[in-house]
Scaffold this motif. Structure first.
Motif, PDB file in Angstrom:
ATOM      1  N   LEU A 109     -13.769  46.515  -8.348  1.00 34.75           N
ATOM      2  CA  LEU A 109     -14.918  46.088  -7.557  1.00 34.75           C
ATOM      3  C   LEU A 109     -14.479  45.486  -6.231  1.00 34.75           C
ATOM      4  O   LEU A 109     -15.024  45.818  -5.170  1.00 34.75           O
ATOM      5  N   LEU A 110     -13.482  44.617  -6.273  1.00 37.37           N
ATOM      6  CA  LEU A 110     -13.004  43.987  -5.050  1.00 37.37           C
ATOM      7  C   LEU A 110     -12.414  45.010  -4.076  1.00 37.37           C
ATOM      8  O   LEU A 110     -12.644  44.929  -2.866  1.00 37.37           O
ATOM      9  N   ASP A 111     -11.665  45.966  -4.615  1.00 29.77           N
ATOM     10  CA  ASP A 111     -11.081  46.999  -3.752  1.00 29.77           C
ATOM     11  C   ASP A 111     -12.181  47.802  -3.066  1.00 29.77           C
ATOM     12  O   ASP A 111     -12.083  48.117  -1.869  1.00 29.77           O
ATOM     13  N   GLU A 112     -13.234  48.118  -3.804  1.00 33.45           N
ATOM     14  CA  GLU A 112     -14.312  48.917  -3.222  1.00 33.45           C
ATOM     15  C   GLU A 112     -15.142  48.101  -2.227  1.00 33.45           C
ATOM     16  O   GLU A 112     -15.605  48.635  -1.217  1.00 33.45           O
ATOM     17  N   ILE A 113     -15.323  46.822  -2.508  1.00 35.80           N
ATOM     18  CA  ILE A 113     -16.012  45.960  -1.545  1.00 35.80           C
ATOM     19  C   ILE A 113     -15.194  45.826  -0.268  1.00 35.80           C
ATOM     20  O   ILE A 113     -15.727  45.885   0.847  1.00 35.80           O
ATOM     21  N   ALA A 114     -13.873  45.659  -0.427  1.00 34.33           N
ATOM     22  CA  ALA A 114     -12.998  45.557   0.740  1.00 34.33           C
ATOM     23  C   ALA A 114     -13.062  46.823   1.588  1.00 34.33           C
ATOM     24  O   ALA A 114     -13.146  46.761   2.826  1.00 34.33           O
ATOM     25  N   GLU A 115     -13.050  47.978   0.947  1.00 31.72           N
ATOM     26  CA  GLU A 115     -13.127  49.241   1.683  1.00 31.72           C
ATOM     27  C   GLU A 115     -14.483  49.398   2.366  1.00 31.72           C
ATOM     28  O   GLU A 115     -14.572  49.898   3.499  1.00 31.72           O
ATOM     29  N   TRP A 116     -15.541  48.962   1.695  1.00 36.73           N
ATOM     30  CA  TRP A 116     -16.890  49.028   2.281  1.00 36.73           C
ATOM     31  C   TRP A 116     -16.967  48.170   3.537  1.00 36.73           C
ATOM     32  O   TRP A 116     -17.498  48.594   4.559  1.00 36.73           O
ATOM     33  N   LEU A 117     -16.426  46.950   3.477  1.00 38.11           N
ATOM     34  CA  LEU A 117     -16.423  46.069   4.636  1.00 38.11           C
ATOM     35  C   LEU A 117     -15.607  46.662   5.782  1.00 38.11           C
ATOM     36  O   LEU A 117     -15.998  46.586   6.951  1.00 38.11           O
ATOM     37  N   ARG A 118     -14.477  47.258   5.428  1.00 33.86           N
ATOM     38  CA  ARG A 118     -13.614  47.857   6.452  1.00 33.86           C
ATOM     39  C   ARG A 118     -14.301  49.048   7.114  1.00 33.86           C
ATOM     40  O   ARG A 118     -14.296  49.184   8.347  1.00 33.86           O
ATOM     41  N   LYS A 119     -14.935  49.866   6.307  1.00 29.27           N
ATOM     42  CA  LYS A 119     -15.545  51.096   6.818  1.00 29.27           C
ATOM     43  C   LYS A 119     -16.772  50.825   7.686  1.00 29.27           C
ATOM     44  O   LYS A 119     -16.937  51.429   8.746  1.00 29.27           O
ATOM     45  N   HIS A 120     -17.620  49.925   7.244  1.00 34.88           N
ATOM     46  CA  HIS A 120     -18.918  49.760   7.901  1.00 34.88           C
ATOM     47  C   HIS A 120     -18.980  48.593   8.896  1.00 34.88           C
ATOM     48  O   HIS A 120     -19.838  48.587   9.773  1.00 34.88           O
ATOM     49  N   PHE A 121     -18.082  47.611   8.742  1.00 34.26           N
ATOM     50  CA  PHE A 121     -18.163  46.439   9.609  1.00 34.26           C
ATOM     51  C   PHE A 121     -16.842  46.093  10.286  1.00 34.26           C
ATOM     52  O   PHE A 121     -16.752  45.063  10.954  1.00 34.26           O
ATOM     53  N   SER A 122     -15.822  46.924  10.077  1.00 33.35           N
ATOM     54  CA  SER A 122     -14.489  46.679  10.657  1.00 33.35           C
ATOM     55  C   SER A 122     -13.984  45.289  10.285  1.00 33.35           C
ATOM     56  O   SER A 122     -13.382  44.576  11.099  1.00 33.35           O
ATOM     57  N   VAL A 123     -14.236  44.901   9.054  1.00 35.70           N
ATOM     58  CA  VAL A 123     -13.837  43.594   8.539  1.00 35.70           C
ATOM     59  C   VAL A 123     -12.699  43.788   7.544  1.00 35.70           C
ATOM     60  O   VAL A 123     -12.794  44.630   6.644  1.00 35.70           O
ATOM     61  N   GLU A 124     -11.643  43.011   7.690  1.00 29.69           N
ATOM     62  CA  GLU A 124     -10.506  43.083   6.782  1.00 29.69           C
ATOM     63  C   GLU A 124     -10.548  41.922   5.790  1.00 29.69           C
ATOM     64  O   GLU A 124     -10.603  40.752   6.189  1.00 29.69           O
ATOM     65  N   LEU A 125     -10.534  42.230   4.511  1.00 27.46           N
ATOM     66  CA  LEU A 125     -10.544  41.213   3.467  1.00 27.46           C
ATOM     67  C   LEU A 125      -9.129  40.665   3.287  1.00 27.46           C
ATOM     68  O   LEU A 125      -8.187  41.429   3.076  1.00 27.46           O
ATOM     69  N   ARG A 126      -8.996  39.346   3.363  1.00 25.47           N
ATOM     70  CA  ARG A 126      -7.686  38.710   3.237  1.00 25.47           C
ATOM     71  C   ARG A 126      -7.466  38.076   1.870  1.00 25.47           C
ATOM     72  O   ARG A 126      -6.357  38.096   1.339  1.00 25.47           O
ATOM     73  N   SER A 127      -8.501  37.489   1.317  1.00 22.27           N
ATOM     74  CA  SER A 127      -8.390  36.873  -0.006  1.00 22.27           C
ATOM     75  C   SER A 127      -9.778  36.771  -0.615  1.00 22.27           C
ATOM     76  O   SER A 127     -10.792  36.905   0.081  1.00 22.27           O
ATOM     77  N   ALA A 128      -9.827  36.554  -1.911  1.00 19.75           N
ATOM     78  CA  ALA A 128     -11.104  36.431  -2.604  1.00 19.75           C
ATOM     79  C   ALA A 128     -10.987  35.397  -3.711  1.00 19.75           C
ATOM     80  O   ALA A 128      -9.985  35.345  -4.430  1.00 19.75           O
ATOM     81  N   LYS A 129     -12.018  34.556  -3.825  1.00 24.31           N
ATOM     82  CA  LYS A 129     -12.072  33.543  -4.865  1.00 24.31           C
ATOM     83  C   LYS A 129     -13.297  33.784  -5.717  1.00 24.31           C
ATOM     84  O   LYS A 129     -14.421  33.785  -5.220  1.00 24.31           O
ATOM     85  N   ARG A 130     -13.087  34.030  -6.991  1.00 24.31           N
ATOM     86  CA  ARG A 130     -14.197  34.330  -7.903  1.00 24.31           C
ATOM     87  C   ARG A 130     -15.078  33.088  -8.085  1.00 24.31           C
ATOM     88  O   ARG A 130     -14.582  31.971  -8.267  1.00 24.31           O
ATOM     89  N   VAL A 131     -16.381  33.275  -8.002  1.00 19.45           N
ATOM     90  CA  VAL A 131     -17.359  32.216  -8.253  1.00 19.45           C
ATOM     91  C   VAL A 131     -17.897  32.412  -9.661  1.00 19.45           C
ATOM     92  O   VAL A 131     -18.613  33.380  -9.925  1.00 19.45           O
ATOM     93  N   ARG A 132     -17.540  31.534 -10.552  1.00 22.53           N
ATOM     94  CA  ARG A 132     -17.909  31.718 -11.963  1.00 22.53           C
ATOM     95  C   ARG A 132     -19.113  30.847 -12.313  1.00 22.53           C
ATOM     96  O   ARG A 132     -19.044  29.881 -13.061  1.00 22.53           O
ATOM     97  N   ARG A 133     -20.236  31.195 -11.691  1.00 22.96           N
ATOM     98  CA  ARG A 133     -21.513  30.550 -11.988  1.00 22.96           C
ATOM     99  C   ARG A 133     -22.540  31.648 -12.180  1.00 22.96           C
ATOM    100  O   ARG A 133     -22.468  32.695 -11.553  1.00 22.96           O
ATOM    101  N   GLY A 134     -23.544  31.366 -13.020  1.00 20.97           N
ATOM    102  CA  GLY A 134     -24.556  32.384 -13.263  1.00 20.97           C
ATOM    103  C   GLY A 134     -24.158  33.293 -14.408  1.00 20.97           C
ATOM    104  O   GLY A 134     -23.074  33.188 -14.987  1.00 20.97           O
ATOM    105  N   LEU A 135     -25.034  34.226 -14.716  1.00 20.57           N
ATOM    106  CA  LEU A 135     -24.876  35.091 -15.876  1.00 20.57           C
ATOM    107  C   LEU A 135     -24.445  36.491 -15.484  1.00 20.57           C
ATOM    108  O   LEU A 135     -25.175  37.207 -14.783  1.00 20.57           O
ATOM    109  N   LYS A 136     -23.222  36.871 -15.862  1.00 24.01           N
ATOM    110  CA  LYS A 136     -22.679  38.230 -15.806  1.00 24.01           C
ATOM    111  C   LYS A 136     -22.387  38.757 -14.395  1.00 24.01           C
ATOM    112  O   LYS A 136     -21.345  39.363 -14.175  1.00 24.01           O
TER     113      LYS A 136
END
Length: 335
Positions: free
Chosen positions: A9-36
Motif C-alpha cells: 500500500l505504501l509503495d503504491e501511495i508513494a508512486e501515486w504521489l510521485r506520478k500525479h503531484f511530483s511529490v517524493e515520499l521520504r518516510s511514513a509513520k503508521r497511525v494506529r487509531r480507528g478500526l481497520k
C-alpha cells in the motif's frame, strides 16, 4: 480482493504521489487509531501529508453508492477548507478526493494540520468555545452551499438518523434477550434505557432541523493548539442529517466527565456557536437527548463489558447521561 500488505500500500501511495503531484515520499509513520483502515503520516519533499487506505473489511468500497457517500463527505470537507475552515485539505485529482490504487484499494490523501488531541471529558471552557464557533462556521458553509445547489452540498432527499420509537423498542427487546448472561451493570443500563424510552413523548420524536452534519464530532477527531481549535478531522461520516447532532456529540465528548456535565463548558460551547449563528435556549439539551436516543442503542450492548477503549467511552457517556436524564432540563434547559 487479494490480500494487500502494508508495504505494498505504501509503495503504491508513494508512486501515486510521485506520478500525479511530483511529490517524493521520504518516510511514513503508521497511525494506529480507528478500526481497520490503514493510515499514515507521510513525510515528503514538500512537507507532511496524511494518507488513508479504506479497508474492505470496514467499508463496502466496491458498492458505488456507498463509495459515493464517502466521496461526497470528502467534498464537503473540501468546501469547508476552501471557505477558510479549520480542517485538512484533501488532494484532488480530476475533481475527486478519493482515489484508487493499482491493488484495487481506495484511498485519500490530505494535508496535515497542527495540534494535538485532548482527552474526552477534559476539553475545557475556552476550547469548547472555540469548537462551538468552528462547528457553527462549518454548518454555515454547508447551509450556504446547499441553498445555492452547490455540488456536494445539494440535499439528497430525506435526512439520515431520524428517530423511530418502534425501532428503538424493537432494538431494546433484542438486546435485552441477548443480555441474559450479561453483568448486572449491563442489565441495569438496559433497564434504565427502557425506562427513558417509555417516558419519551411525541415531541421527542419531532425531527430536528435538517442539514449537512459531520456526525463524528468527538474528541479523537479534534486537534487543539493551546486553547484554540486547530482542526476538525475525519469527515467520512458527514451526511445530510441534523446539524444539531454535531452539537450533542461534541458536548457529550468534551464536557461530560465522571462527575457529570460541566455546565460552564457547555455554556462556552453554546456561546461560541452563537457568535456565528442562532442557537435558541434549550437547543443543546434537545441535541444531547436526540444523540442519546440514537447512540445509546449502538453502545449499550450485551457485550459492553468486553468493549475496547473507544466503544467503552461512548457507552459510559450514554450511561452517565441516562443516570442524569431527569435533571437535564434543570441543568441544561436554559443554555
Amino acid at each position: 480482493m487479494p490480500f494487500t500488505t502494508e508495504d505494498q500500500l505504501l509503495d503504491e501511495i508513494a508512486e501515486w504521489l510521485r506520478k500525479h503531484f511530483s511529490v517524493e515520499l521520504r518516510s511514513a509513520k503508521r497511525v494506529r487509531r480507528g478500526l481497520k483502515n490503514e493510515k499514515w503520516m507521510v513525510e515528503t519533499n514538500k512537507g507532511w501529508l496524511f494518507a488513508k487506505s479504506y479497508h474492505p473489511g470496514r467499508y463496502k468500497m466496491q458498492d458505488p453508492e456507498f463509495r459515493g457517500k464517502i466521496e461526497n463527505a470528502l467534498q464537503l470537507q473540501l468546501l469547508f477548507y476552501r471557505s477558510g475552515g479549520q480542517c485538512p485539505e484533501p488532494l484532488t485529482l480530476e475533481g475527486h478526493c478519493m482515489h484508487i490504487l493499482p491493488c484495487g484499494r481506495y484511498m485519500t490523501v490530505m494535508t496535515c494540520c497542527p495540534g494535538a488531541m485532548v482527552p474526552a471529558g477534559m476539553i475545557g471552557e475556552r476550547r469548547m468555545h472555540s469548537l462551538g464557533r468552528a462547528a457553527a462556521d462549518m454548518h454555515t458553509v454547508w447551509d450556504s452551499a446547499a441553498a445555492s445547489g452547490l455540488g456536494a452540498a445539494d440535499p439528497p432527499g430525506e435526512p439520515a438518523w431520524r428517530l423511530s420509537r418502534e425501532e428503538m423498542e424493537r432494538t431494546w427487546e433484542v438486546n435485552w434477550d441477548a443480555a441474559r448472561d450479561s453483568t448486572e451493570r449491563v442489565r441495569n443500563a438496559l433497564r434504565l434505557q427502557k425506562a427513558i424510552v417509555d417516558s419519551l413523548g411525541d415531541d421527542d420524536f419531532t425531527p430536528l432541523t435538517a442539514g449537512w452534519a459531520h456526525l463524528d464530532l468527538w474528541a479523537d477527531n479534534l486537534l487543539f493548539e493551546g486553547d484554540a481549535l486547530a482542526a476538525i478531522v475525519d469527515f467520512d461520516r458527514a451526511r445530510y442529517s441534523f446539524p444539531a447532532l454535531d452539537l450533542g456529540r461534541a458536548v457529550l465528548s468534551g464536557a461530560l466527565g465522571e462527575s457529570g456535565f460541566c455546565k460552564d463548558a457547555l455554556a462556552a460551547f453554546a456561546e461560541g456557536y452563537r457568535c456565528v449563528r442562532p442557537l435558541p435556549p434549550g437547543s443543546l439539551l434537545r441535541a444531547i437527548r436526540y444523540v442519546w436516543c440514537i447512540e445509546s442503542f449502538w453502545w449499550i450492548q450485551p457485550s459492553l463489558e468486553s468493549s475496547s477503549i473507544v466503544p467503552a467511552r461512548f457507552a459510559e457517556e450514554m450511561i452517565r447521561t441516562a443516570e442524569r436524564w431527569e435533571q437535564l432540563d434543570t441543568l441544561l434547559g436554559g443554555i
